[in-house]
Design a protein around this motif. Structure first.
Motif, PDB file in Angstrom:
ATOM      1  N   ASN A 126       0.848  -1.185   0.000  1.00  0.00           N
ATOM      2  CA  ASN A 126       0.000   0.000   0.000  1.00  0.00           C
ATOM      3  C   ASN A 126       0.890   1.243   0.000  1.00  0.00           C
ATOM      4  OD1 ASN A 126      -1.667   2.236   0.873  1.00  0.00           O
ATOM      5  ND2 ASN A 126      -3.135   0.785   1.684  1.00  0.00           N
ATOM      6  N   PRO A 127       0.722   2.141  -0.965  1.00  0.00           N
ATOM      7  CA  PRO A 127       1.601   3.321  -1.016  1.00  0.00           C
ATOM      8  C   PRO A 127       1.429   4.248   0.177  1.00  0.00           C
ATOM      9  CG  PRO A 127      -0.203   3.532  -2.584  1.00  0.00           C
ATOM     10  CD  PRO A 127      -0.248   2.127  -2.079  1.00  0.00           C
ATOM     11  N   TRP A 128       0.339   4.114   0.916  1.00  0.00           N
ATOM     12  CA  TRP A 128       0.092   4.983   2.063  1.00  0.00           C
ATOM     13  C   TRP A 128       0.192   4.221   3.387  1.00  0.00           C
ATOM     14  CZ3 TRP A 128       0.679   9.811   1.193  1.00  0.00           C
ATOM     15  CH2 TRP A 128       0.392  10.328  -0.072  1.00  0.00           C
ATOM     16  N   ILE A 129       0.915   3.133   3.383  1.00  0.00           N
ATOM     17  CA  ILE A 129       1.157   2.412   4.628  1.00  0.00           C
ATOM     18  C   ILE A 129       1.845   3.343   5.622  1.00  0.00           C
ATOM     19  CG2 ILE A 129       3.358   1.474   3.795  1.00  0.00           C
ATOM     20  CD1 ILE A 129       2.723  -1.088   5.388  1.00  0.00           C
ATOM     21  N   THR A 130       1.407   3.327   6.854  1.00  0.00           N
ATOM     22  CA  THR A 130       1.964   4.241   7.851  1.00  0.00           C
ATOM     23  C   THR A 130       3.312   3.717   8.356  1.00  0.00           C
ATOM     24  OG1 THR A 130       0.918   3.159   9.748  1.00  0.00           O
ATOM     25  CG2 THR A 130      -0.373   4.836   8.579  1.00  0.00           C
ATOM     26  N   PRO A 131       4.120   4.597   8.955  1.00  0.00           N
ATOM     27  CA  PRO A 131       5.411   4.143   9.483  1.00  0.00           C
ATOM     28  C   PRO A 131       5.275   3.018  10.505  1.00  0.00           C
ATOM     29  CG  PRO A 131       5.376   6.529   9.348  1.00  0.00           C
ATOM     30  CD  PRO A 131       3.994   6.072   9.033  1.00  0.00           C
ATOM     31  N   ALA A 132       4.262   3.083  11.371  1.00  0.00           N
ATOM     32  CA  ALA A 132       4.090   2.032  12.379  1.00  0.00           C
ATOM     33  C   ALA A 132       3.676   0.715  11.726  1.00  0.00           C
ATOM     34  CB  ALA A 132       3.051   2.456  13.414  1.00  0.00           C
ATOM     35  N   GLU A 133       2.839   0.774  10.701  1.00  0.00           N
ATOM     36  CA  GLU A 133       2.444  -0.455  10.004  1.00  0.00           C
ATOM     37  C   GLU A 133       3.639  -1.102   9.320  1.00  0.00           C
ATOM     38  OE1 GLU A 133      -2.117   0.080   8.565  1.00  0.00           O
ATOM     39  OE2 GLU A 133      -0.683   1.560   7.805  1.00  0.00           O
ATOM     40  N   LYS A 134       4.554  -0.287   8.810  1.00  0.00           N
ATOM     41  CA  LYS A 134       5.760  -0.847   8.201  1.00  0.00           C
ATOM     42  C   LYS A 134       6.568  -1.662   9.206  1.00  0.00           C
ATOM     43  CE  LYS A 134       6.619   2.641   4.604  1.00  0.00           C
ATOM     44  NZ  LYS A 134       7.566   3.679   4.111  1.00  0.00           N
ATOM     45  N   MET A 135       6.445  -1.289  10.485  1.00  0.00           N
ATOM     46  CA  MET A 135       7.165  -2.005  11.544  1.00  0.00           C
ATOM     47  C   MET A 135       6.289  -3.056  12.221  1.00  0.00           C
ATOM     48  SD  MET A 135       9.356   1.172  13.217  1.00  0.00           S
ATOM     49  CE  MET A 135       8.034   2.378  13.257  1.00  0.00           C
ATOM     50  N   GLY A 136       5.204  -3.451  11.544  1.00  0.00           N
ATOM     51  CA  GLY A 136       4.340  -4.478  12.079  1.00  0.00           C
ATOM     52  C   GLY A 136       3.570  -4.056  13.318  1.00  0.00           C
ATOM     53  N   LEU A 137       3.378  -2.754  13.523  1.00  0.00           N
ATOM     54  CA  LEU A 137       2.754  -2.194  14.718  1.00  0.00           C
ATOM     55  C   LEU A 137       3.465  -2.657  15.992  1.00  0.00           C
ATOM     56  CD1 LEU A 137      -1.079  -2.349  13.920  1.00  0.00           C
ATOM     57  CD2 LEU A 137       0.481  -0.417  13.685  1.00  0.00           C
ATOM     58  N   LEU A 138       4.761  -2.852  15.871  1.00  0.00           N
ATOM     59  CA  LEU A 138       5.565  -3.219  17.038  1.00  0.00           C
ATOM     60  C   LEU A 138       6.355  -2.037  17.572  1.00  0.00           C
ATOM     61  CD1 LEU A 138       6.861  -6.699  15.847  1.00  0.00           C
ATOM     62  CD2 LEU A 138       4.917  -6.203  17.340  1.00  0.00           C
ATOM     63  N   ASP A 139       6.564  -1.029  16.733  1.00  0.00           N
ATOM     64  CA  ASP A 139       7.270   0.175  17.150  1.00  0.00           C
ATOM     65  C   ASP A 139       6.536   1.383  16.578  1.00  0.00           C
ATOM     66  OD1 ASP A 139       9.148   1.633  18.496  1.00  0.00           O
ATOM     67  OD2 ASP A 139      10.887   0.756  17.494  1.00  0.00           O
ATOM     68  N   SER A 140       6.987   2.570  16.949  1.00  0.00           N
ATOM     69  CA  SER A 140       6.307   3.800  16.571  1.00  0.00           C
ATOM     70  C   SER A 140       7.340   4.792  16.061  1.00  0.00           C
ATOM     71  CB  SER A 140       5.568   4.368  17.791  1.00  0.00           C
ATOM     72  OG  SER A 140       4.734   5.444  17.430  1.00  0.00           O
ATOM     73  N   PRO A 141       7.008   5.570  15.027  1.00  0.00           N
ATOM     74  CA  PRO A 141       7.999   6.483  14.435  1.00  0.00           C
ATOM     75  C   PRO A 141       8.297   7.676  15.328  1.00  0.00           C
ATOM     76  CG  PRO A 141       5.858   6.838  13.441  1.00  0.00           C
ATOM     77  CD  PRO A 141       5.712   5.633  14.319  1.00  0.00           C
ATOM     78  N   ASN A 142       9.449   8.313  15.080  1.00  0.00           N
ATOM     79  CA  ASN A 142       9.774   9.530  15.820  1.00  0.00           C
ATOM     80  C   ASN A 142       8.926  10.696  15.320  1.00  0.00           C
ATOM     81  OD1 ASN A 142      11.002  10.601  13.478  1.00  0.00           O
ATOM     82  ND2 ASN A 142      13.022   9.876  14.072  1.00  0.00           N
ATOM     83  N   TYR A 143       9.087  11.850  15.936  1.00  0.00           N
ATOM     84  CA  TYR A 143       8.214  12.983  15.630  1.00  0.00           C
ATOM     85  C   TYR A 143       8.423  13.486  14.206  1.00  0.00           C
ATOM     86  CZ  TYR A 143       5.448  17.183  16.533  1.00  0.00           C
ATOM     87  OH  TYR A 143       4.476  18.161  16.502  1.00  0.00           O
ATOM     88  N   ASP A 144       9.672  13.610  13.782  1.00  0.00           N
ATOM     89  CA  ASP A 144       9.932  14.109  12.433  1.00  0.00           C
ATOM     90  C   ASP A 144       9.331  13.188  11.378  1.00  0.00           C
ATOM     91  OD1 ASP A 144      11.245  16.319  13.388  1.00  0.00           O
ATOM     92  OD2 ASP A 144      13.261  15.519  13.078  1.00  0.00           O
TER      93      ASP A 144
END
Length: 423
Positions: free
Chosen positions: A46-64
């Motif tokens: 999915n071209p709009w996959i979120t950063p957390a989904e890319k990590m399998g919802l195991l981690d969360s992206p930084n603020y930037d």
């Protein structure tokens, strides 16, 4: 002179602090979970996959990275606009996403449309960041995931991270009692202020910006997204508001609307997706012995939901359960946000009438505070708890609780409802 440090055996035992690879080594077992909400996760292509989904919802992206994703998403969608609304003590910009079918990106234009508005915020306690990642997923689906119709009857404002400075004070050990994400932010701001104790006094620049946001956009529903500390139980998504189960409220008409319209809709959606919703739970007497009673009490207006109730803004404090896996909590938050947005749209007339009635009311007396009733106001027959045992801890030297990860029903738990303080 050479010194030898003698450590107690419990520190060197398997699972001890010195040998732990991660905080998860200390957590009790988590009951297995699967739910229909797992289908909400974007596919890898999915071209709009979120950063957390890319990590399998195991981690969360930084603020930037979070803001970079939102800038890209809002640039691509005519329904979304990313707006700055304040700055943190360390100079980070605070952002809100405005989602509207009419592309009404000012408070006046949004109000002119006549539709109710949901304002949800993540990361007021930055280690409790479920709301941020759930909100990004929902915004993606409002724009490009086939859920644009949710904006036909309601608008959505989303603050991804309220405590942005605390969000960047990251560690795997900031919340060792929480099952994910791997990296977690800090509870307080760079000034060591707890934003969810600051509503009525507004010491923090972040809070002053949020109060201006609330005043300017006048949302019809305000959701503050948290994660619990403390006891174990089966409920994964819990939430509370003034007026729960008929308790007292500064805005009684709004409380009645939440009871009659919002709560049934949200609970039904969560259950249909495999989650277990519950009320905002606190031990009435003893944090380690729920058999003595639980309380679904009201707080002071230093808290978000209490301040909102005082301001006649229907407001809910959400507490996801810290010992549930991060994917489960994020997906439950998505369902809650989606069902709340749908509920205010489908019941817009009654919601707006309730708010107007509270704003017009001029009661002869008002409560200054709340205290717990001396006797149970009702009995919650089926409290979905978790089994535990007690043991004498070699660390504290006192009796402690060890949660066993096995569901257990606690019948006839007394519930102490609050009443206005008479002093």
């Amino acid at each position: 002179m050479r010194r030898t440090l003698l450590l107690p055996a419990w520190l060197l035992a398997p699972g001890s602090l010195l040998l732990a690879a991660s905080p998860a080594d200390f957590l009790p077992p988590a009951p297995a979970w699967h739910g229909a909400s797992e289908a909400l996760v974007a596919k890898p292509d999915n071209p709009w996959i979120t950063p957390a989904e890319k990590m399998g919802l195991l981690d969360s992206p930084n603020y930037d990275d979070t803001i970079a994703y939102l800038k890209k998403l809002c640039t691509a969608s005519p329904l979304l606009e990313l707006q700055a609304f304040g700055q943190t003590a360390q100079g980070r910009t605070l952002y809100v996403v405005v989602a509207t079918r009419e592309q009404a990106f000012t408070p006046a234009a949004l109000r002119a449309g006549g539709k109710p508005t949901l304002l949800a915020q993540g990361g007021i306690h930055a280690g409790e960041i479920d709301g941020k990642d759930a909100g990004l997923m929902l915004l993606r689906d409002l724009a490009f995931g086939g859920k644009t119709a949710l904006l036909d009857r309601a608008n959505f404002l989303f603050v991804p991270v309220f405590n942005a400075d605390g969000h960047e004070r990251v560690s795997e050990w900031n919340r060792p009692n929480q099952r994910g994400p791997v990296h977690q932010g800090w509870r307080t701001t760079a000034q060591n202020l707890n934003l969810n104790r600051d509503y009525i006094k507004a010491d923090a620049p972040e809070m002053r910006a949020m109060l201006e946001l609330l005043h300017g956009w006048t949302p019809s529903l305000y959701l503050d997204l948290h994660v619990t500390d403390g006891i174990d139980y089966q409920y994964d998504i819990t939430y509370g508001y003034h007026g729960w189960d008929g308790g007292p409220a500064w805005s009684p008409h709004s409380a009645q609307w939440l009871e009659q319209h919002l709560r049934p809709a949200v609970d039904a959606a969560l259950k249909a997706n495999g989650h277990i919703p519950g009320g905002l739970i606190n031990a009435a007497v003893d944090d380690r012995d729920l058999s003595q009673g639980i309380v679904l009490g009201n707080g002071d207006p230093r808290f978000s939901n209490s301040y909102g109730d005082l301001r006649h803004i229907p407001s809910i404090l959400v507490e996801n359960h810290s010992l549930k896996p991060y994917p489960q909590r994020v997906l439950g938050t998505y369902v809650l946000l989606e069902s709340a947005l749908k509920a205010i749209g489908e019941n817009a007339g009654t919601l707006q009438s309730a708010i107007a009635a509270d704003c017009a009311a001029r009661p002869a007396t008002i409560a200054a505070n709340w205290i717990n009733a001396g006797t149970p106001a009702k009995t919650q027959v089926d409290f979905a708890g978790i089994a535990y045992e007690t043991y004498v801890s070699p660390a504290s030297g006192t009796k402690e609780v060890r949660w066993l990860g096995k569901p257990r029903l606690y019948p006839q738990l007394p519930v102490l409802n609050p009443r206005p303080e008479s002093r």
